[in-house]
Write a protein that holds these residues in place. Structure first.
Motif, PDB file in Angstrom:
ATOM      1  N   ARG A  32       0.836  -1.212   0.000  1.00 54.03           N
ATOM      2  CA  ARG A  32       0.000   0.000   0.000  1.00 54.03           C
ATOM      3  C   ARG A  32       0.871   1.262   0.000  1.00 54.03           C
ATOM      4  NH1 ARG A  32      -2.295   3.521   3.875  1.00 54.03           N
ATOM      5  NH2 ARG A  32      -4.481   4.074   3.451  1.00 54.03           N
ATOM      6  N   GLY A  33       0.471   2.236  -0.845  1.00 52.59           N
ATOM      7  CA  GLY A  33       1.197   3.500  -0.930  1.00 52.59           C
ATOM      8  C   GLY A  33       2.299   3.505  -1.956  1.00 52.59           C
ATOM      9  N   ASN A  34       2.740   2.317  -2.427  1.00 51.50           N
ATOM     10  CA  ASN A  34       3.775   2.252  -3.458  1.00 51.50           C
ATOM     11  C   ASN A  34       3.165   2.440  -4.830  1.00 51.50           C
ATOM     12  OD1 ASN A  34       5.576   1.789  -1.438  1.00 51.50           O
ATOM     13  ND2 ASN A  34       5.940  -0.385  -1.895  1.00 51.50           N
ATOM     14  N   VAL A  35       4.034   2.390  -5.853  1.00 53.34           N
ATOM     15  CA  VAL A  35       3.592   2.441  -7.241  1.00 53.34           C
ATOM     16  C   VAL A  35       3.501   1.012  -7.754  1.00 53.34           C
ATOM     17  CG1 VAL A  35       4.114   3.234  -9.569  1.00 53.34           C
ATOM     18  CG2 VAL A  35       4.622   4.706  -7.617  1.00 53.34           C
ATOM     19  N   LEU A  36       2.333   0.611  -8.210  1.00 53.85           N
ATOM     20  CA  LEU A  36       2.134  -0.705  -8.805  1.00 53.85           C
ATOM     21  C   LEU A  36       2.520  -0.636 -10.270  1.00 53.85           C
ATOM     22  CD1 LEU A  36       0.992  -3.632  -8.794  1.00 53.85           C
ATOM     23  CD2 LEU A  36      -1.246  -2.622  -9.322  1.00 53.85           C
ATOM     24  N   SER A  37       3.501  -1.454 -10.685  1.00 54.22           N
ATOM     25  CA  SER A  37       3.965  -1.477 -12.075  1.00 54.22           C
ATOM     26  C   SER A  37       3.714  -2.858 -12.648  1.00 54.22           C
ATOM     27  CB  SER A  37       5.454  -1.121 -12.162  1.00 54.22           C
ATOM     28  OG  SER A  37       5.682   0.199 -11.736  1.00 54.22           O
ATOM     29  N   LEU A  38       2.865  -2.938 -13.693  1.00 56.95           N
ATOM     30  CA  LEU A  38       2.565  -4.188 -14.403  1.00 56.95           C
ATOM     31  C   LEU A  38       3.087  -4.064 -15.817  1.00 56.95           C
ATOM     32  CD1 LEU A  38      -1.113  -4.722 -13.206  1.00 56.95           C
ATOM     33  CD2 LEU A  38       0.988  -5.537 -12.141  1.00 56.95           C
ATOM     34  N   GLU A  39       3.707  -5.147 -16.325  1.00 62.92           N
ATOM     35  CA  GLU A  39       4.384  -5.073 -17.630  1.00 62.92           C
ATOM     36  C   GLU A  39       3.970  -6.243 -18.495  1.00 62.92           C
ATOM     37  OE1 GLU A  39       8.858  -4.058 -18.840  1.00 62.92           O
ATOM     38  OE2 GLU A  39       8.664  -6.014 -17.865  1.00 62.92           O
ATOM     39  N   CYS A  40       3.701  -5.951 -19.778  1.00 58.16           N
ATOM     40  CA  CYS A  40       3.469  -6.973 -20.795  1.00 58.16           C
ATOM     41  C   CYS A  40       4.207  -6.544 -22.059  1.00 58.16           C
ATOM     42  CB  CYS A  40       1.984  -7.137 -21.096  1.00 58.16           C
ATOM     43  SG  CYS A  40       1.099  -8.146 -19.895  1.00 58.16           S
ATOM     44  N   ILE A  41       5.123  -7.391 -22.563  1.00 58.27           N
ATOM     45  CA  ILE A  41       5.847  -7.114 -23.807  1.00 58.27           C
ATOM     46  C   ILE A  41       5.634  -8.304 -24.725  1.00 58.27           C
ATOM     47  CG2 ILE A  41       8.091  -6.619 -24.849  1.00 58.27           C
ATOM     48  CD1 ILE A  41       8.977  -5.413 -22.222  1.00 58.27           C
ATOM     49  N   ALA A  42       5.157  -8.023 -25.931  1.00 58.51           N
ATOM     50  CA  ALA A  42       4.820  -9.083 -26.881  1.00 58.51           C
ATOM     51  C   ALA A  42       5.660  -8.945 -28.141  1.00 58.51           C
ATOM     52  CB  ALA A  42       3.336  -9.044 -27.217  1.00 58.51           C
ATOM     53  N   THR A  68      -8.962   6.783 -12.367  1.00 56.72           N
ATOM     54  CA  THR A  68      -8.747   7.809 -13.399  1.00 56.72           C
ATOM     55  C   THR A  68      -7.500   8.636 -13.149  1.00 56.72           C
ATOM     56  OG1 THR A  68     -11.136   7.946 -13.699  1.00 56.72           O
ATOM     57  CG2 THR A  68      -9.805   9.758 -14.580  1.00 56.72           C
ATOM     58  N   ASN A  69      -7.346   9.153 -11.944  1.00 54.41           N
ATOM     59  CA  ASN A  69      -6.279  10.125 -11.700  1.00 54.41           C
ATOM     60  C   ASN A  69      -4.974   9.501 -11.243  1.00 54.41           C
ATOM     61  OD1 ASN A  69      -8.071  12.239 -12.255  1.00 54.41           O
ATOM     62  ND2 ASN A  69      -8.858  12.195 -10.157  1.00 54.41           N
ATOM     63  N   ARG A  70      -4.960   8.163 -11.075  1.00 58.63           N
ATOM     64  CA  ARG A  70      -3.732   7.521 -10.588  1.00 58.63           C
ATOM     65  C   ARG A  70      -3.147   6.532 -11.586  1.00 58.63           C
ATOM     66  NH1 ARG A  70      -4.468   4.243  -6.585  1.00 58.63           N
ATOM     67  NH2 ARG A  70      -6.735   4.053  -6.694  1.00 58.63           N
ATOM     68  N   THR A  71      -3.744   6.435 -12.755  1.00 55.43           N
ATOM     69  CA  THR A  71      -3.300   5.456 -13.749  1.00 55.43           C
ATOM     70  C   THR A  71      -2.454   6.144 -14.807  1.00 55.43           C
ATOM     71  OG1 THR A  71      -5.283   4.149 -13.392  1.00 55.43           O
ATOM     72  CG2 THR A  71      -4.058   3.735 -15.405  1.00 55.43           C
ATOM     73  N   PHE A  72      -1.281   5.554 -15.089  1.00 58.92           N
ATOM     74  CA  PHE A  72      -0.380   6.099 -16.099  1.00 58.92           C
ATOM     75  C   PHE A  72       0.159   4.949 -16.953  1.00 58.92           C
ATOM     76  CE2 PHE A  72      -0.233   8.791 -12.376  1.00 58.92           C
ATOM     77  CZ  PHE A  72      -0.465  10.051 -12.910  1.00 58.92           C
ATOM     78  N   LEU A  95       1.826  -0.606 -17.214  1.00 59.60           N
ATOM     79  CA  LEU A  95       0.719   0.064 -16.531  1.00 59.60           C
ATOM     80  C   LEU A  95       1.182   0.399 -15.115  1.00 59.60           C
ATOM     81  CD1 LEU A  95      -2.314   0.865 -16.149  1.00 59.60           C
ATOM     82  CD2 LEU A  95      -2.675  -1.481 -15.373  1.00 59.60           C
ATOM     83  N   GLN A  96       1.067   1.699 -14.723  1.00 61.11           N
ATOM     84  CA  GLN A  96       1.456   2.130 -13.388  1.00 61.11           C
ATOM     85  C   GLN A  96       0.257   2.746 -12.680  1.00 61.11           C
ATOM     86  OE1 GLN A  96       4.890   4.701 -13.601  1.00 61.11           O
ATOM     87  NE2 GLN A  96       6.302   2.967 -13.555  1.00 61.11           N
ATOM     88  N   ILE A  97       0.059   2.345 -11.417  1.00 59.45           N
ATOM     89  CA  ILE A  97      -0.982   2.930 -10.567  1.00 59.45           C
ATOM     90  C   ILE A  97      -0.285   3.467  -9.326  1.00 59.45           C
ATOM     91  CG2 ILE A  97      -3.083   2.517  -9.250  1.00 59.45           C
ATOM     92  CD1 ILE A  97      -3.748   0.274 -11.177  1.00 59.45           C
ATOM     93  N   THR A  98      -0.362   4.774  -9.119  1.00 56.06           N
ATOM     94  CA  THR A  98       0.310   5.400  -7.985  1.00 56.06           C
ATOM     95  C   THR A  98      -0.565   5.317  -6.740  1.00 56.06           C
ATOM     96  OG1 THR A  98      -0.597   7.557  -8.551  1.00 56.06           O
ATOM     97  CG2 THR A  98       1.534   6.988  -9.506  1.00 56.06           C
ATOM     98  N   GLN A  99       0.085   5.439  -5.570  1.00 59.27           N
ATOM     99  CA  GLN A  99      -0.610   5.416  -4.283  1.00 59.27           C
ATOM    100  C   GLN A  99      -1.597   4.255  -4.214  1.00 59.27           C
ATOM    101  OE1 GLN A  99      -0.185   7.355  -1.484  1.00 59.27           O
ATOM    102  NE2 GLN A  99       1.611   8.163  -2.537  1.00 59.27           N
ATOM    103  N   VAL A 100      -1.089   3.076  -4.497  1.00 61.97           N
ATOM    104  CA  VAL A 100      -1.944   1.903  -4.573  1.00 61.97           C
ATOM    105  C   VAL A 100      -2.513   1.592  -3.185  1.00 61.97           C
ATOM    106  CG1 VAL A 100      -0.083   0.238  -4.163  1.00 61.97           C
ATOM    107  CG2 VAL A 100      -2.044  -0.425  -5.535  1.00 61.97           C
TER     108      VAL A 100
END
Length: 1199
Positions: free
Chosen positions: A284-294, A313-317, A325-330
């Motif tokens: 909790r509170g970290n940046v969630l980073s998910l990766e897919c490379i094809a 909406t405001n935390r997805t980059f 895919l990054q979600i801040t303040q998870v």
């Protein structure tokens, strides 16, 4: 290979000790301010103010500094533990402690190694009141290891294949930052086809011949040591299909040549992660980073969705060309299944990542310092959360509380320590530790038992200046133990201020929500407890707001012309405003074409770059205002002029990326018709709920032809687009295809929730229902809940249909209720609604105001006082008090048909009021009633009062009857409003001669019981003016005036008539008339020829100064004058009504006839009045009589 990076300069900021204002509650955080005067005789347990981070990575090339700062009184002493045992710094020559501080400095530059001092450190700050401890500080030196030696073989592959270049950097502390460059230290270009993964590897979805190179180099940057490590270069050679076929043809038969298409095109497959599903855990509170490379041909495109919800909406980059895919303040709510989709022309693949969000402990309520006085009670609360749930443990002065010295005033209950009847020995510092497998929290909070009289810390005679109609906040920072009570007073002898219109804050601050001019003055803050009292005065000044009374206006100008913007400011005379001009919210260009002159901004030689928004900003030390105007620059009109028009409507609308709560709309713009499109307006139609009605959805700039639109659930959308330029808006486009979104639970609750009773025993709960668009799904209903505010009852709830009202019956009268209304539909409930307060129905007040007494101020004004009724007896919202008052019919001197009661209402809780407009010399009766929303309460006992006498009104009429040669009889009616007992009448009169001059004034007193009086021994044939008024003991009233004439002597009249009929007199009058006619003709001829007249005088003044046809002193003709014009005004003569005599008045003015301006006309317009031969002044006082002058008087004046 190592690259050395120059270290950056570090800026050290001195720590500031804030002056802490504190909240005045018994069980709350109350800190002792670090005020030098206050600290002279106040003790305070230690408080840690600064410490190094828990995970402290140090640079091995610099000295080690482990921070520990604390405050307290007396100043605390410091000690350290290392790896759980006492750290004796005196035995290590490399370790020193800063003076007055607990900060350790370990000198490893001269000798020693950083690795020697690795470990877990903890600081303790101690004084006579307790001990505070720091976090466990884990000290580790940073590491930047080299790459292991390895031999990398060149890589050869054919065009179109996928490729992964591994980096595998050495493990450092902290982890390295990875990037790929060539031998020239230039970053390698990346794209949707070529990109770097989170692990540092370089991925190629497919390779091209231009990817061939021998210097693919992976670099690892270790920021802590400012070093960069380099991997051995990797060589890659890509062979094209044609090259491969040539090679094969040289060695094999022609039948084995590769087909270009078959060797290149293929559907996507994932390079990372592997398989169809994977798991990811994040804190909790970290940046969630998910990766897919094809990989694949053509290059796949990556999309992301959340299977069981929507992306925040405001935390997805999106990073790395949508591959990350990054979600801040998870948070825990972000747990779930995320799906990445890789797609190209030959296929689609999916990968599901199951995300679990864990949480290290975090504070819900950290323990707060507690200041108590001997004998008081208090509590320390320590509430934390985490995943898994953290364990709470307590320490006292750094020692586990289970083995700490016993304190009989202390009782531990899980996450709370309760204190009762504390004594001075109860002072200590408590530590709360909340921990789980992912970390821990340590919070220090002291209990300080003090007995101190109040002290006010706000500076004396502080001056506050506030703009009118804005809030004013007057500070009163205070300290004391027990907790002081705060009162505010206004003025030197004012009473204590109470609620409405004031707001009293717990920290002592007085707030005036809307300060007015009458709020100006001196305010006194008084702090009291059982040990003493302290007070302080502050001053408040209210200033007029700054206003822009003339704003700049929108302008359209051609290139090369000049434009001016006006900005006129009005401000308080004691404030000095500064006016600044901005362009597009920035400074004006430094160009001589821009000039500011007082209230104007002038732009000369306007160019296209000058177009934009110009803002005038007026600033004072207390407020600022601004106004803006847009300048549009257009080209000079060409010849022939092009046709300007609104744009043509957009067309070819298309919906893509259709998700549950968003869709992308694209369109093709129509012709702009020679005026650039400035924006596009998007509207939507809800075909399910409001077919045919279009609503505004969004606006985008004119350079944009697509928009990502946010959608609501359960709406059947259609969209249309309009274009706009400087000339206006286009017609709407054709509607897009329809798109129906899925149903969902409501995301909002009804607004305007109110609870008001319509009867004494009910509560009517009303709200504004959600519309169809807001329902988010079928089956819209409402959950209505209520309970008494001051009771212990549980919530009572009912679910009602889509209505806007619910009535709760059987309630007690006027009781506060807590109310909430929650929306729900077939999918689920809306979020928890806000709680509002209402009241059950009102009933009529039960008690009448008491102790009503009246103070008569004067004959027309009285002041009424009463005692307020108990609030409980009001049984409703107190609206005010109402006074009924009337004159006593039996005591009145005037008979009246009925008693007319008058009513005055005084709002709020006022206990006095003024009764204006009373009749003098009258008996009045009044009573007072309290008023609530239901109506009036019972009346108080009647109170009777009497108004004193006043001056009377003017007599109702005055008539003169029976005129004789030497007497006149006056008749009158008494005043309609005597306002008391008449004592006498006063009659004043004076004669008026033929020239309207007033004679001597005669004063005569007449008994009050008379209504007729005869004046004798008057002059015959003489006009008299009369002034008549009545008197009471209070004084004289208004006067009435009249004029009358005594009769003429008959012998004299006959002689005058005889003279007027003599022939010689008629001949003389004819000769005079003929002479006047000749003179008028001569004057007329000379005037037409430019003779000696005032106008001609002005024309000839410069031509011949010798000629003076006019006398400048009196304005008459040079050769002709009338002696009458030079007669001085006699004393008492009457002047015109405007009190002036104008030489410029026309000779033909009607003022010359009859009685001045009082000449009259018959109904047919003929003039009534006698020619008097000269202009007369009007009477100096009084009103003129309406009767016409006597013909005899006119004849006498002629003779």
């Amino acid at each position: 290979m190592q690259l050395k990076i120059m270290p950056k300069k570090k800026r050290l900021s001195a720590g500031r000790v804030p002056l802490i204002l504190f909240l005045c509650q018994m069980i709350s955080a109350l800190d002792v301010p670090l005020d030098s005067k206050l600290l002279e005789d106040l003790v305070q347990p230690p408080t840690i103010t600064q410490q190094s981070p828990k995970d402290y990575i140090i640079d091995p090339r610099e000295n080690i500094v482990i921070q520990c700062e604390a405050k307290g009184k007396p100043p605390p002493s410091f000690s350290w533990t290392r790896n759980g045992t006492h750290f004796d710094i005196d035995k290590d020559p490399l370790v020193t402690m800063k003076a007055g501080s607990g900060t350790l400095v370990i000198n490893i530059l001269s000798e020693g190694k950083a690795e020697t001092y690795e470990g877990v450190y903890q600081c303790t700050a101690r004084n006579e009141r307790g001990a505070a401890i720091s976090n466990n500080i884990v000290v580790r030196p940073s590491r930047s290891p080299l790459w292991t030696k390895e031999k990398l073989e060149p890589i050869t592959l054919r065009s179109g294949q996928s490729l992964v270049l591994p980096c595998r950097p050495p493990i450092g502390l902290p982890p390295a930052i990875i990037f790929w460059m060539d031998n020239s230290f230039q970053r390698l270009p990346q794209s949707e086809r070529v990109s770097q993964g989170l692990n540092g590897d370089l991925y190629f979805s497919n390779v091209l011949p231009e990817d061939s190179r021998e210097d693919y180099i992976c670099y690892a940057r270790f920021n802590h040591t400012q070093t960069i490590q380099q991997k051995q270069p990797i060589s890659v050679k890509v062979i094209s299909v044609d090259e491969l076929n040539d090679t094969i043809a040289a060695n094999l038969s022609d039948t084995e040549v590769y087909g270009a298409k078959s060797s290149r095109e293929r559907p996507p497959t994932f390079l990372t992660p592997e398989g169809n599903a994977s798991n990811k855990e994040e804190l909790r509170g970290n940046v969630l980073s998910l990766e897919c490379i094809a990989e694949g041909l053509p290059t796949p495109i990556i999309y992301w969705i959340k299977e069981d919800g929507t992306l925040p909406t405001n935390r997805t980059f999106y990073r790395n060309f949508q591959k990350t895919l990054q979600i801040t303040q998870v948070s825990e709510a972000d747990s779930g299944k995320y799906q990445c989709i890789a797609k190209n022309a030959l296929g689609v693949i999916h990968h599901t990542i199951s995300v679990t969000v864990k949480a290290a402990p975090y504070w819900i309520m950290a323990p707060q310092n507690l200041v108590l006085s001997p004998g008081e009670d208090g509590a320390l609360n320590c509430r934390a959360n985490g995943n898994p749930k953290p364990k709470i443990s307590w320490l006292s002065n750094g020692v586990p509380i289970e083995i700490a010295p016993d304190d009989p005033s202390r009782k531990i209950n899980g996450d709370t320590i309760m204190f009762s009847s504390v004594q001075e020995r109860s002072s200590a510092v408590y530590q709360c530790n909340a921990s789980n497998e992912y970390g821990y929290l340590l919070g220090n909070a002291f209990v300080n038992v003090l007995a101190e009289p109040p002290r006010i810390l706000t500076s004396t005679n502080t001056l506050y200046q506030v703009i009118a109609n804005r809030p004013a906040l007057l500070d009163c920072a205070f300290f004391g133990s027990p907790l002081p009570s705060i009162e505010w007073f206004k003025g030197t002898k004012g009473s204590a201020l109470h609620e409405d219109p004031y707001v009293f804050h717990e920290n002592g601050t007085l707030e005036i929500p809307v300060a007015q001019k009458d709020s100006t003055g001196t305010y006194t803050c008084v702090a009291k407890n059982k040990l003493g009292m302290a007070k302080n005065e502050v001053h408040l000044e209210i200033k007029d707001p700054t206003r822009i009374i003339k704003q700049p206006e929108y302008a359209v100008v051609q290139r090369g012309s000049t434009v001016s913007f006006e900005c006129k400011v009005k401000h308080d005379h004691t404030l000095i405003p500064t006016v600044t001009w901005l362009k597009d919210h920035g400074e004006l260009p430094s160009d001589g074409r821009f000039t500011i002159d007082k209230d104007h901004l002038v732009v000369a030689d306007v160019s296209d770059d000058d177009g934009g928004t110009y803002t005038c900003v007026a600033n004072t030390t207390l407020d600022n205002v601004s106004a803006s105007a847009v300048l549009s620059v257009v080209a000079p009109t060409p010849t022939p002029a092009p046709i300007y028009d609104v744009p043509n409507p957009p067309f070819d609308l298309e919906l893509t990326d259709q998700l549950d709560k968003s869709v992308q709309l694209s369109w093709t713009p129509g012709d702009d018709n020679n005026s650039p499109i400035t924006k596009f307006i998007i509207e939507y139609e809800n075909a399910m709920h409001e077919a045919g009605l279009w609503h505004h959805q969004a606006e985008v700039p004119g350079t944009q032809t697509r928009a990502q639109l946010k959608l609501s659930p359960y709406v059947n959308y259609s969209f249309r687009v309009m274009a706009e330029n400087s000339l206006g808006r286009s017609s709407p486009s054709e509607a897009s295809e329809q798109y129906l979104t899925k149903a969902a639970e409501p995301d909002k609750n009804p607004m305007m929730v109110e609870g008001l009773g319509s009867e004494p025993d009910n509560l009517v709960i009303t709200w504004q229902p959600l519309n169809g668009f807001e329902s988010n799904g079928p089956g819209l209903q409402y959950k209505v809940s209520w309970r008494q505010k001051d009771g212990d009852d549980e919530w009572t709830s009912v679910i009602v249909a889509n209505v806007s009202k619910y009535i709760v019956s059987g309630t007690p009268t006027f009781v506060p209720y807590l109310i909430k209304v929650q929306a729900l539909n077939d999918v689920g409930f809306a979020p928890e609604p806000a709680v509002v307060m209402g009241h059950s129905g009102e009933d009529l007040p039960m008690v009448a105001p008491g102790n009503v007494h009246v103070t008569v101020v004067n004959s027309t004004l009285a002041e009424v006082h009463w005692d307020p009724v108990p609030l409980k007896s009001v049984r409703g919202h107190l609206q005010g008090y109402r006074i009924y008052y009337w004159t006593d019919q039996n005591s009145s001197k005037r008979n009246r048909r009925h008693i007319e009661k008058k009513i005055l209402t005084f709002q709020g809780s006022k206990t006095h009021g003024m009764l204006p407009g009373l009749e003098p010399f009258s008996h009045y009766t009044l009573n007072v009633r309290v008023v609530n929303g239901k109506g009036e309460g019972p009346a108080s006992p009647d109170r009777v009062f009497h108004t004193p006498e006043g001056v009377p009104s003017a007599p109702s009429s005055l008539k003169i009857v029976n005129p004789t040669l030497d007497s006149l009889t006056l008749e009158w009616d008494p005043p309609s409003h005597p306002n008391g007992i008449l004592t006498e009448y006063t009659l004043k009169y004076q004669p008026i001669n033929s020239t309207h001059e007033l004679g001597p004034l005669v004063d005569l007193k007449i008994p009050a019981n008379k209504t007729r009086w005869t004046l004798k021994n008057l002059n015959f044939s003489t006009r008299y003016k009369f002034y008549f008024y009545a008197q009471t003991s209070a004084g004289s009233g208004s006067q009435i005036t009249e004029e009358a004439v005594t009769t003429v002597d008959e012998a004299m009249a006959s002689r005058q008539v005889d003279i007027a009929t003599q022939g010689w007199f008629i001949g003389l009058m004819c000769a005079v008339a003929l002479l006047i006619l000749i003179l008028l003709i001569v004057c007329f001829i000379r005037r037409n020829k430019g003779g000696k007249y005032p106008v001609k005088e002005k024309e000839d003044a410069h031509a011949d100064p010798e000629i003076q046809p006019m006398k400048e002193d009196d304005g008459t003709f040079g050769e002709y004058s009338d002696a009458e014009d030079h007669k001085p005004l006699k004393k008492g003569s009457r002047t015109p009504s405007d009190r002036t005599v104008k030489k410029e008045d026309s000779d033909d003015s009607l003022v010359d006839y009859g009685e001045g301006v009082n000449g009259q006309f018959n109904e047919d317009g003929s003039f009534i009045g006698q020619y008097s031969g000269k202009k007369e002044k009007e009477p100096a006082e009084g009103n003129e009589s309406s009767e016409a002058p006597s013909p005899v008087n006119a004849m006498n004046s002629f003779v």
